[in-house]
Scaffold this motif. Structure first.
Motif, PDB file in Angstrom:
ATOM      1  N   SER A  28       0.832  -1.191   0.000  1.00 56.73           N
ATOM      2  CA  SER A  28       0.000   0.000   0.000  1.00 56.73           C
ATOM      3  C   SER A  28       0.868   1.243   0.000  1.00 56.73           C
ATOM      4  O   SER A  28       1.740   1.405   0.867  1.00 56.73           O
ATOM      5  N   ASN A  76      -3.869   7.527  -2.794  1.00 60.00           N
ATOM      6  CA  ASN A  76      -3.960   6.205  -2.167  1.00 60.00           C
ATOM      7  C   ASN A  76      -4.902   5.272  -2.925  1.00 60.00           C
ATOM      8  O   ASN A  76      -4.663   4.065  -2.985  1.00 60.00           O
ATOM      9  N   ASN A  79      -3.009   3.895  -5.605  1.00 55.82           N
ATOM     10  CA  ASN A  79      -1.733   3.318  -5.160  1.00 55.82           C
ATOM     11  C   ASN A  79      -0.557   3.885  -5.942  1.00 55.82           C
ATOM     12  O   ASN A  79       0.353   3.151  -6.361  1.00 55.82           O
TER      13      ASN A  79
END
Length: 128
Positions: A28, A76, A79
């Motif tokens: 992540s 996020n 990614n």
């Protein structure tokens, strides 16, 4: 195993802009410290900017040579870490690499040898 893949390089004119992407797989991006480096022919690898993992507040660190021209950001959901490069100069011509590590101290971010994971690089050429 974390893998990084850069894209977005190419030819730009002086004064122009490019946005590089560093897509992370096997981990992540929010839990990684991610840096951008570059290496020009015949020169040593140069630190540009880094962004710390979200758990530490996501602080960014910039090299003086790119401060005010380059901006790092993180998505996020995708990614991905981006490097927005503005006001490009011929001396910005280099291969650009993203690098990542699971846990670095703030003072360690500018040193490439501290990163465990590296992408293959993307060529940026600034020329008229």
């Amino acid at each position: 195993q974390v893998r990084l893949e850069e894209s977005g390089g190419g030819l730009a004119q002086p004064g122009g802009s490019l946005r590089l992407s560093c897509v992370v797989s096997g981990g992540s991006v929010s839990s990684l410290d991610v840096g951008w480096f570059r290496q020009a022919p015949g020169k040593e690898r140069e630190f540009l900017v880094a962004i710390r993992r979200s758990g530490t507040g996501g602080r960014t660190v910039y090299a003086d040579s790119v401060k005010g021209r380059f901006v790092i950001s993180r998505d996020n959901a995708k990614n991905t870490v981006f490097l927005q490069m503005n006001a490009l100069k011929p001396e910005d011509t280099a291969i650009y690499y993203c690098a990542a590590d699971r846990s670095l101290m703030l003072s360690s971010l500018p040193r490439g040898e501290n990163y465990d994971y590296w992408g293959q690089g993307t060529q940026v050429t600034v020329s008229s």
